[in-house]
Write a protein that holds these residues in place. Structure first.
Motif, PDB file in Angstrom:
ATOM      1  N   GLY A  45       0.790  -1.226   0.000  1.00  0.00           N
ATOM      2  CA  GLY A  45       0.000   0.000   0.000  1.00  0.00           C
ATOM      3  C   GLY A  45       0.819   1.270   0.000  1.00  0.00           C
ATOM      4  N   SER A  46       1.991   1.231   0.629  1.00  0.00           N
ATOM      5  CA  SER A  46       2.813   2.436   0.736  1.00  0.00           C
ATOM      6  C   SER A  46       4.018   2.427  -0.200  1.00  0.00           C
ATOM      7  CB  SER A  46       3.313   2.589   2.170  1.00  0.00           C
ATOM      8  OG  SER A  46       4.233   1.555   2.475  1.00  0.00           O
ATOM      9  N   GLY A  47       4.489   1.233  -0.562  1.00  0.00           N
ATOM     10  CA  GLY A  47       5.673   1.137  -1.408  1.00  0.00           C
ATOM     11  C   GLY A  47       6.978   1.146  -0.638  1.00  0.00           C
ATOM     12  N   TYR A  48       6.907   1.093   0.685  1.00  0.00           N
ATOM     13  CA  TYR A  48       8.096   1.099   1.525  1.00  0.00           C
ATOM     14  C   TYR A  48       8.374  -0.297   2.072  1.00  0.00           C
ATOM     15  CZ  TYR A  48       7.829   6.191   1.614  1.00  0.00           C
ATOM     16  OH  TYR A  48       7.805   7.505   1.256  1.00  0.00           O
ATOM     17  N   TYR A  49       9.631  -0.529   2.436  1.00  0.00           N
ATOM     18  CA  TYR A  49      10.013  -1.736   3.153  1.00  0.00           C
ATOM     19  C   TYR A  49       9.974  -1.401   4.643  1.00  0.00           C
ATOM     20  CZ  TYR A  49      11.560  -3.941  -1.149  1.00  0.00           C
ATOM     21  OH  TYR A  49      11.597  -4.501  -2.404  1.00  0.00           O
ATOM     22  N   VAL A  50       9.417  -2.301   5.432  1.00  0.00           N
ATOM     23  CA  VAL A  50       9.290  -2.072   6.864  1.00  0.00           C
ATOM     24  C   VAL A  50       9.810  -3.270   7.648  1.00  0.00           C
ATOM     25  CG1 VAL A  50       7.330  -0.485   6.664  1.00  0.00           C
ATOM     26  CG2 VAL A  50       6.914  -2.919   6.912  1.00  0.00           C
ATOM     27  N   ASP A  68      13.835   4.876   2.703  1.00  0.00           N
ATOM     28  CA  ASP A  68      13.363   6.261   2.631  1.00  0.00           C
ATOM     29  C   ASP A  68      12.591   6.559   1.357  1.00  0.00           C
ATOM     30  OD1 ASP A  68      14.402   7.021   5.080  1.00  0.00           O
ATOM     31  OD2 ASP A  68      16.331   7.571   4.231  1.00  0.00           O
ATOM     32  N   ILE A  69      12.767   5.720   0.348  1.00  0.00           N
ATOM     33  CA  ILE A  69      12.124   5.952  -0.938  1.00  0.00           C
ATOM     34  C   ILE A  69      11.150   4.821  -1.220  1.00  0.00           C
ATOM     35  CG2 ILE A  69      12.506   6.194  -3.423  1.00  0.00           C
ATOM     36  CD1 ILE A  69      15.316   7.246  -2.720  1.00  0.00           C
ATOM     37  N   SER A  70       9.942   5.173  -1.603  1.00  0.00           N
ATOM     38  CA  SER A  70       8.960   4.138  -1.944  1.00  0.00           C
ATOM     39  C   SER A  70       9.141   3.728  -3.403  1.00  0.00           C
ATOM     40  CB  SER A  70       7.538   4.635  -1.704  1.00  0.00           C
ATOM     41  OG  SER A  70       7.203   5.630  -2.624  1.00  0.00           O
ATOM     42  N   ILE A  71       8.805   2.475  -3.666  1.00  0.00           N
ATOM     43  CA  ILE A  71       8.869   1.963  -5.033  1.00  0.00           C
ATOM     44  C   ILE A  71       7.533   1.308  -5.362  1.00  0.00           C
ATOM     45  CG2 ILE A  71      11.368   1.678  -5.101  1.00  0.00           C
ATOM     46  CD1 ILE A  71      11.001  -1.261  -4.457  1.00  0.00           C
ATOM     47  N   PRO A  72       7.126   1.339  -6.624  1.00  0.00           N
ATOM     48  CA  PRO A  72       5.795   0.843  -6.982  1.00  0.00           C
ATOM     49  C   PRO A  72       5.640  -0.678  -6.908  1.00  0.00           C
ATOM     50  CG  PRO A  72       6.967   1.591  -8.938  1.00  0.00           C
ATOM     51  CD  PRO A  72       7.809   1.944  -7.764  1.00  0.00           C
ATOM     52  N   LYS A  73       6.765  -1.417  -6.980  1.00  0.00           N
ATOM     53  CA  LYS A  73       6.685  -2.873  -6.998  1.00  0.00           C
ATOM     54  C   LYS A  73       7.843  -3.449  -6.186  1.00  0.00           C
ATOM     55  CE  LYS A  73       6.434  -6.734 -10.214  1.00  0.00           C
ATOM     56  NZ  LYS A  73       6.617  -7.173 -11.586  1.00  0.00           N
ATOM     57  N   GLU A  74       7.587  -4.562  -5.501  1.00  0.00           N
ATOM     58  CA  GLU A  74       8.625  -5.199  -4.695  1.00  0.00           C
ATOM     59  C   GLU A  74       9.756  -5.737  -5.565  1.00  0.00           C
ATOM     60  OE1 GLU A  74       9.195  -8.693  -1.325  1.00  0.00           O
ATOM     61  OE2 GLU A  74       7.328  -8.596  -2.452  1.00  0.00           O
ATOM     62  N   ASP A  75      10.975  -5.507  -5.109  1.00  0.00           N
ATOM     63  CA  ASP A  75      12.170  -6.066  -5.736  1.00  0.00           C
ATOM     64  C   ASP A  75      12.584  -7.256  -4.866  1.00  0.00           C
ATOM     65  OD1 ASP A  75      14.795  -6.725  -6.461  1.00  0.00           O
ATOM     66  OD2 ASP A  75      15.334  -4.648  -6.869  1.00  0.00           O
ATOM     67  N   LYS A  76      12.381  -8.474  -5.360  1.00  0.00           N
ATOM     68  CA  LYS A  76      12.619  -9.692  -4.580  1.00  0.00           C
ATOM     69  C   LYS A  76      14.070  -9.795  -4.102  1.00  0.00           C
ATOM     70  CE  LYS A  76       8.467 -11.487  -5.210  1.00  0.00           C
ATOM     71  NZ  LYS A  76       7.510 -11.663  -4.165  1.00  0.00           N
ATOM     72  N   VAL A  81      18.047  -9.109   0.531  1.00  0.00           N
ATOM     73  CA  VAL A  81      19.173  -8.387   1.133  1.00  0.00           C
ATOM     74  C   VAL A  81      18.748  -7.743   2.450  1.00  0.00           C
ATOM     75  CG1 VAL A  81      20.701  -6.380   0.850  1.00  0.00           C
ATOM     76  CG2 VAL A  81      20.370  -7.981  -1.046  1.00  0.00           C
ATOM     77  N   LEU A  82      17.592  -7.092   2.458  1.00  0.00           N
ATOM     78  CA  LEU A  82      17.102  -6.442   3.680  1.00  0.00           C
ATOM     79  C   LEU A  82      16.806  -7.463   4.768  1.00  0.00           C
ATOM     80  CD1 LEU A  82      14.761  -3.677   2.228  1.00  0.00           C
ATOM     81  CD2 LEU A  82      17.027  -3.385   3.251  1.00  0.00           C
ATOM     82  N   ARG A  83      16.242  -8.600   4.398  1.00  0.00           N
ATOM     83  CA  ARG A  83      15.953  -9.650   5.388  1.00  0.00           C
ATOM     84  C   ARG A  83      17.244 -10.146   6.034  1.00  0.00           C
ATOM     85  NH1 ARG A  83      12.011 -11.486   1.270  1.00  0.00           N
ATOM     86  NH2 ARG A  83      10.031 -10.645   1.996  1.00  0.00           N
ATOM     87  N   LYS A  84      18.256 -10.391   5.215  1.00  0.00           N
ATOM     88  CA  LYS A  84      19.539 -10.852   5.747  1.00  0.00           C
ATOM     89  C   LYS A  84      20.172  -9.799   6.650  1.00  0.00           C
ATOM     90  CE  LYS A  84      20.747 -14.070   2.067  1.00  0.00           C
ATOM     91  NZ  LYS A  84      21.651 -14.339   0.940  1.00  0.00           N
TER      92      LYS A  84
END
Length: 113
Positions: A45-50, A68-76, A81-84
């Motif tokens: 809904g927001s385009g951010y990673y949380v 800090d920057i929202s994106i229209p679609k998830e980059d798998k 990388v963020l999960r790790k």
């Protein structure tokens, strides 16, 4: 919808300058919560990673904006990388609870150990 509202609230409060809160004599003493990051995900809904933390003894948790920057679609690949990078890390949130229940929690600082 509640997640989006909470995430936006965290974003707005994190951008506020701590010195303006200190200027108010009626502010409560800051508190700290230390929790572990449970999961990191893309919020459509927001385009951010949380980052979503574990619950404390009272059942409270934090949803913290990671990007800090929202994106229209998830980059798998970026999600992995963020999960790790963040999953399982301890996070310390310094915040002030409002006197009035209608007001929002003010986040002063977020640090990852």
């Amino acid at each position: 919808m509640k997640k989006i509202t909470l995430m936006l609230m965290v974003l707005v409060l994190s951008l506020m300058v701590a010195s303006t809160a200190l200027a108010n004599a009626n502010e409560a003493a800051p508190k700290q919560a230390t929790m572990k990051i449970e999961k990191v995900y893309y919020m459509k809904g927001s385009g951010y990673y949380v980052a979503h933390t574990t619950k404390d003894k009272d059942g409270h948790f934090w949803v913290l904006q990671v990007t800090d920057i929202s994106i229209p679609k998830e980059d798998k690949a970026f999600s992995q990388v963020l999960r790790k990078q963040y999953n399982g890390k301890q996070v310390v949130v310094t915040y002030v609870e409002p006197f009035d229940e209608d007001e929002e929690v003010e986040i002063w600082d977020v640090k990852i150990k």
